[in-house]
Design an enzyme around this catalytic site. Structure first.
Site, PDB file in Angstrom:
ATOM      1  N   LYS A   8       0.502  11.017   0.762  1.00  0.00           N
ATOM      2  CA  LYS A   8       1.276  10.331  -0.249  1.00  0.00           C
ATOM      3  C   LYS A   8       0.438  10.797  -1.615  1.00  0.00           C
ATOM      4  O   LYS A   8       1.597  11.220  -2.488  1.00  0.00           O
ATOM      5  CB  LYS A   8       1.301   8.894  -0.238  1.00  0.00           C
ATOM      6  N   HIS A  50       1.076  -1.198  -0.059  1.00  0.00           N
ATOM      7  CA  HIS A  50      -0.029   0.152   0.118  1.00  0.00           C
ATOM      8  C   HIS A  50       1.018   1.392   0.035  1.00  0.00           C
ATOM      9  O   HIS A  50       1.638   1.605   1.050  1.00  0.00           O
ATOM     10  CB  HIS A  50      -0.864  -0.059   1.134  1.00  0.00           C
ATOM     11  N   ASP A  70      -1.919   4.084  -4.640  1.00  0.00           N
ATOM     12  CA  ASP A  70      -2.802   3.092  -3.399  1.00  0.00           C
ATOM     13  C   ASP A  70      -2.167   1.775  -3.447  1.00  0.00           C
ATOM     14  O   ASP A  70      -1.934   1.335  -2.407  1.00  0.00           O
ATOM     15  CB  ASP A  70      -4.303   3.113  -3.857  1.00  0.00           C
TER      16      ASP A  70
END
Length: 316
Positions: free
Chosen positions: A162, A141, A180
């Site tokens: 992020k 992830h 993701d």
């Protein structure tokens, strides 16, 4: 979990192989071995430690040996090879299979193909391709971006920033690979390559806005299908009093699929320009690979200065 595979027709198409014989349904068969072999010892009957799941390639030496046999001997050689049910036999350098070879291939249902490439060139390219197709994989992830040619894997808790940092980097001319979920594949003993799952490729989620298509908004130059993982950057919330690394002398790493990747931990708090920090991190990581470590150079310089101050007479 199903073992990784590549379909035979993908290999034939990728390397423009000429099929001499292909039994019905063979093009959909699975190749699961990353190795490509020249069956030199097998042609003289030595099958100990033979990997029957590997593609076999006959080159100049094997061809010369086979030409020195009579038809009955060639038939026996190919029967021993094909009864092992190898996935594919390839004749390199535009060599043609003998009638005995094709007869045994038909008997045991083994596809036979040809290539104009030199043997070693074909085997090297095919081995590299199979490692890409069949290498061990894992999914993390995070976000993968390319910054100045360096693949940076951003990790951190949900909501740390992020995706927002990735968008800022894209605006500054860098490229997005995955958001993701990052599929990471081990393609060699030292190299990891990351990509996005097909379903979410080139999409990115921004809280408050939703899902956007980076390729459509920023253009084709803003995305890339795959990239090496050269550096891992862990983003975490700033904690007052926590002793963050300020020199960079200690080399931090993260192990992914048994490969150690250089890693950094960057604290996040309002006012920090993460995009600029990551640009510097990318350039510094490349600098280190080229043998220039600013932290160690400064440390060595300070050490030499301290020695000179402690022993002024020796440096007079």
């Amino acid at each position: 979990m199903e073992k990784p595979f590549v379909k035979l027709h993908q290999i034939i198409d990728e390397f423009h192989l000429n099929l001499f014989y292909a039994p019905a349904g063979c093009l959909e068969s699975h190749v699961t071995s990353m190795d490509v072999y020249r069956p030199g010892l097998q042609l003289v009957g030595f099958y100990d430690h033979f990997d029957a799941g590997s593609i076999q390639v006959l080159g100049k030496v094997e061809w010369a040996f086979l030409q020195g046999l009579d038809p009955h001997q060639r038939e026996k050689v190919f029967e021993q090879l094909f009864e092992k049910k190898i996935p594919l036999l390839i004749f390199a350098r535009d060599y043609q299979p003998s009638p005995e070879c094709l007869a045994m291939a038909e008997k045991y249902g083994v596809p036979v193909a040809g290539s104009a490439e030199y043997t070693t060139d074909l085997m090297a390219a095919m081995t590299s391709s199979l490692h890409v197709h069949l290498g061990p994989t894992t999914t993390l992830h995070g976000v993968l971006v390319e910054v100045y040619g360096e693949g940076i894997l951003l990790l951190g808790g949900s909501g740390i920033g992020k995706s927002e940092t990735a968008i800022e980097l894209v605006k500054r001319g860098h490229r997005l690979i995955a958001d993701d979920a990052v599929d990471i594949k081990k393609v060699s003993a030292k190299t990891l390559v990351g990509s996005a799952p097909e379903m979410i490729r080139y999409f990115i989620e921004l809280r408050g806005i939703g899902i956007i298509d980076v390729r459509r908004i920023f253009g084709m130059g803003s995305v890339k299908p795959t990239e090496r993982v050269d550096l891992v950057v862990r983003l975490e919330k700033w904690e007052d009093g926590k002793p963050y690394d300020r020199l960079g002398v200690d080399e931090e790493t993260m192990t992914i699929l048994d490969i150690k990747v250089p890693a950094l931990t960057i604290p996040v708090h309002p006012g920090r320009n993460l995009a600029v920090i990551l640009e510097v991190a990318a350039m510094n990581n490349r600098n280190k690979r080229m043998g220039h470590n600013a932290a160690k150079e400064l440390s060595d310089k300070l050490y030499r200065t301290m020695l000179a101050q402690q022993n002024p007479e020796e440096n007079a």
